[in-house]
Design a protein around this motif. Sequence first.
Motif, PDB file in Angstrom:
ATOM      1  N   ARG A  84      52.269  31.208  45.592  1.00  0.00           N
ATOM      2  CA  ARG A  84      53.129  31.403  44.412  1.00  0.00           C
ATOM      3  C   ARG A  84      52.300  31.694  43.171  1.00  0.00           C
ATOM      4  O   ARG A  84      52.637  32.577  42.376  1.00  0.00           O
ATOM      5  CB  ARG A  84      54.010  30.169  44.189  1.00  0.00           C
ATOM      6  CG  ARG A  84      55.219  30.090  45.090  1.00  0.00           C
ATOM      7  CD  ARG A  84      56.204  29.018  44.623  1.00  0.00           C
ATOM      8  NE  ARG A  84      55.630  27.699  44.527  1.00  0.00           N
ATOM      9  CZ  ARG A  84      55.541  26.820  45.513  1.00  0.00           C
ATOM     10  NH1 ARG A  84      55.987  27.133  46.703  1.00  0.00           N
ATOM     11  NH2 ARG A  84      55.007  25.628  45.306  1.00  0.00           N
ATOM     12  N   MET A  87      51.018  35.171  43.406  1.00  0.00           N
ATOM     13  CA  MET A  87      52.059  36.152  43.130  1.00  0.00           C
ATOM     14  C   MET A  87      52.331  36.245  41.629  1.00  0.00           C
ATOM     15  O   MET A  87      52.513  37.340  41.094  1.00  0.00           O
ATOM     16  CB  MET A  87      53.342  35.779  43.893  1.00  0.00           C
ATOM     17  CG  MET A  87      53.236  35.995  45.388  1.00  0.00           C
ATOM     18  SD  MET A  87      54.581  35.289  46.362  1.00  0.00           S
ATOM     19  CE  MET A  87      56.013  36.011  45.639  1.00  0.00           C
ATOM     20  N   LYS A  88      52.335  35.095  40.939  1.00  0.00           N
ATOM     21  CA  LYS A  88      52.521  35.107  39.489  1.00  0.00           C
ATOM     22  C   LYS A  88      51.384  35.850  38.808  1.00  0.00           C
ATOM     23  O   LYS A  88      51.610  36.620  37.863  1.00  0.00           O
ATOM     24  CB  LYS A  88      52.599  33.675  38.957  1.00  0.00           C
ATOM     25  CG  LYS A  88      53.897  32.985  39.253  1.00  0.00           C
ATOM     26  CD  LYS A  88      53.890  31.564  38.707  1.00  0.00           C
ATOM     27  CE  LYS A  88      55.129  30.803  39.116  1.00  0.00           C
ATOM     28  NZ  LYS A  88      55.082  29.403  38.668  1.00  0.00           N
ATOM     29  N   GLU A  89      50.172  35.619  39.265  1.00  0.00           N
ATOM     30  CA  GLU A  89      49.006  36.308  38.692  1.00  0.00           C
ATOM     31  C   GLU A  89      49.110  37.809  38.915  1.00  0.00           C
ATOM     32  O   GLU A  89      48.815  38.607  38.026  1.00  0.00           O
ATOM     33  CB  GLU A  89      47.719  35.755  39.301  1.00  0.00           C
ATOM     34  CG  GLU A  89      46.461  36.370  38.727  1.00  0.00           C
ATOM     35  CD  GLU A  89      46.295  36.109  37.248  1.00  0.00           C
ATOM     36  OE1 GLU A  89      45.767  37.012  36.546  1.00  0.00           O
ATOM     37  OE2 GLU A  89      46.691  35.028  36.761  1.00  0.00           O
ATOM     38  N   GLU A  90      49.551  38.200  40.121  1.00  0.00           N
ATOM     39  CA  GLU A  90      49.731  39.623  40.404  1.00  0.00           C
ATOM     40  C   GLU A  90      50.786  40.229  39.492  1.00  0.00           C
ATOM     41  O   GLU A  90      50.625  41.344  38.998  1.00  0.00           O
ATOM     42  CB  GLU A  90      50.133  39.818  41.873  1.00  0.00           C
ATOM     43  CG  GLU A  90      49.022  39.576  42.852  1.00  0.00           C
ATOM     44  CD  GLU A  90      49.501  39.623  44.298  1.00  0.00           C
ATOM     45  OE1 GLU A  90      50.684  39.955  44.533  1.00  0.00           O
ATOM     46  OE2 GLU A  90      48.690  39.328  45.171  1.00  0.00           O
ATOM     47  N   GLN A  91      51.867  39.491  39.272  1.00  0.00           N
ATOM     48  CA  GLN A  91      52.924  39.989  38.391  1.00  0.00           C
ATOM     49  C   GLN A  91      52.424  40.123  36.957  1.00  0.00           C
ATOM     50  O   GLN A  91      52.738  41.100  36.278  1.00  0.00           O
ATOM     51  CB  GLN A  91      54.132  39.060  38.441  1.00  0.00           C
ATOM     52  CG  GLN A  91      54.895  39.137  39.736  1.00  0.00           C
ATOM     53  CD  GLN A  91      55.986  38.096  39.836  1.00  0.00           C
ATOM     54  OE1 GLN A  91      56.027  37.149  39.048  1.00  0.00           O
ATOM     55  NE2 GLN A  91      56.877  38.259  40.813  1.00  0.00           N
ATOM     56  N   ARG A  92      51.630  39.138  36.494  1.00  0.00           N
ATOM     57  CA  ARG A  92      51.074  39.232  35.137  1.00  0.00           C
ATOM     58  C   ARG A  92      50.143  40.429  35.023  1.00  0.00           C
ATOM     59  O   ARG A  92      50.196  41.175  34.036  1.00  0.00           O
ATOM     60  CB  ARG A  92      50.306  37.945  34.801  1.00  0.00           C
ATOM     61  CG  ARG A  92      51.172  36.809  34.345  1.00  0.00           C
ATOM     62  CD  ARG A  92      50.355  35.693  33.727  1.00  0.00           C
ATOM     63  NE  ARG A  92      49.526  35.017  34.705  1.00  0.00           N
ATOM     64  CZ  ARG A  92      49.864  33.920  35.364  1.00  0.00           C
ATOM     65  NH1 ARG A  92      51.024  33.364  35.145  1.00  0.00           N
ATOM     66  NH2 ARG A  92      49.038  33.377  36.236  1.00  0.00           N
ATOM     67  N   GLN A  94      50.181  43.131  36.856  1.00  0.00           N
ATOM     68  CA  GLN A  94      50.967  44.358  36.924  1.00  0.00           C
ATOM     69  C   GLN A  94      51.683  44.624  35.599  1.00  0.00           C
ATOM     70  O   GLN A  94      51.748  45.757  35.142  1.00  0.00           O
ATOM     71  CB  GLN A  94      51.986  44.268  38.072  1.00  0.00           C
ATOM     72  CG  GLN A  94      52.737  45.555  38.317  1.00  0.00           C
ATOM     73  CD  GLN A  94      51.827  46.694  38.711  1.00  0.00           C
ATOM     74  OE1 GLN A  94      50.914  46.524  39.506  1.00  0.00           O
ATOM     75  NE2 GLN A  94      52.065  47.867  38.159  1.00  0.00           N
ATOM     76  N   ALA A  95      52.200  43.573  34.969  1.00  0.00           N
ATOM     77  CA  ALA A  95      52.876  43.752  33.672  1.00  0.00           C
ATOM     78  C   ALA A  95      51.883  44.245  32.621  1.00  0.00           C
ATOM     79  O   ALA A  95      52.209  45.120  31.814  1.00  0.00           O
ATOM     80  CB  ALA A  95      53.510  42.441  33.230  1.00  0.00           C
ATOM     81  N   ASP A  98      51.186  47.879  33.364  1.00  0.00           N
ATOM     82  CA  ASP A  98      52.331  48.707  32.967  1.00  0.00           C
ATOM     83  C   ASP A  98      52.400  48.861  31.453  1.00  0.00           C
ATOM     84  O   ASP A  98      52.695  49.942  30.944  1.00  0.00           O
ATOM     85  CB  ASP A  98      53.637  48.094  33.480  1.00  0.00           C
ATOM     86  CG  ASP A  98      53.760  48.171  34.997  1.00  0.00           C
ATOM     87  OD1 ASP A  98      53.021  48.964  35.621  1.00  0.00           O
ATOM     88  OD2 ASP A  98      54.602  47.427  35.552  1.00  0.00           O
ATOM     89  N   LYS A 164      45.131  46.943  43.072  1.00  0.00           N
ATOM     90  CA  LYS A 164      45.874  46.940  44.322  1.00  0.00           C
ATOM     91  C   LYS A 164      44.967  46.828  45.537  1.00  0.00           C
ATOM     92  O   LYS A 164      45.432  46.882  46.650  1.00  0.00           O
ATOM     93  CB  LYS A 164      46.743  48.188  44.420  1.00  0.00           C
ATOM     94  CG  LYS A 164      47.880  48.165  43.420  1.00  0.00           C
ATOM     95  CD  LYS A 164      48.809  49.304  43.600  1.00  0.00           C
ATOM     96  CE  LYS A 164      49.925  49.220  42.568  1.00  0.00           C
ATOM     97  NZ  LYS A 164      50.860  50.286  42.659  1.00  0.00           N
TER      98      LYS A 164
END
Length: 187
Positions: A84, A87-92, A94-95, A98, A164
């Motif tokens: 988890r 996944m949060k680190e990946e989302q940060r 990615q944000a 972006d 990635k």
Amino acid sequence: QQAKLMLRAFNGECDAAIAKVKYDNVTTLEERLRKAFEQINKLGEVQRVFVSARYFDLKMAELHLVHEHREKVQEEKEEQKRIREQMKEEQRAQAEIDRAKAEAEKEEAQSAAALAKAQAELAVIEAAGKHNDKLEALVSRLESELKEALDRKAKAIARAQLTKSGHVYVLSNIGSFGEGVYKIGMT
């Protein structure tokens, strides 16, 4: 009756200890069972009634099996927590990528619009047969800014592609996802 009473006492101690076992307290519970075994056998010495060593070993094996199960459950919880967090680190990440990409695209669009406007003004002045050094300097500066904006956009895209790279994992958790549902992710 003495044997039944001793067996009930020993089983009660064992059941209480096994119910309290966690992933990190097995040694204290082993000692508790060992003491109970010794004390109950000491009480039966007068009548020569004992809880057998084989039965004690079986209860210790039961304790170890429950402990092993609790360890595995704890490891699974820690793994879920780690995934988890990942996944949060990946989302940060990615944000952030972006955001950088959107900012680079915005700068590129602004620079392109300013360049087009300056080039149009320069074309009008040159069509009239005049020469404006300031406008030509502005056009060349805007062209270099556009080139820099394109470079920043390319770097943002490259960073996105670099993040990635990693390991692919497949995760199954019946409690969280349900039967037959898997998550495939990348570190």
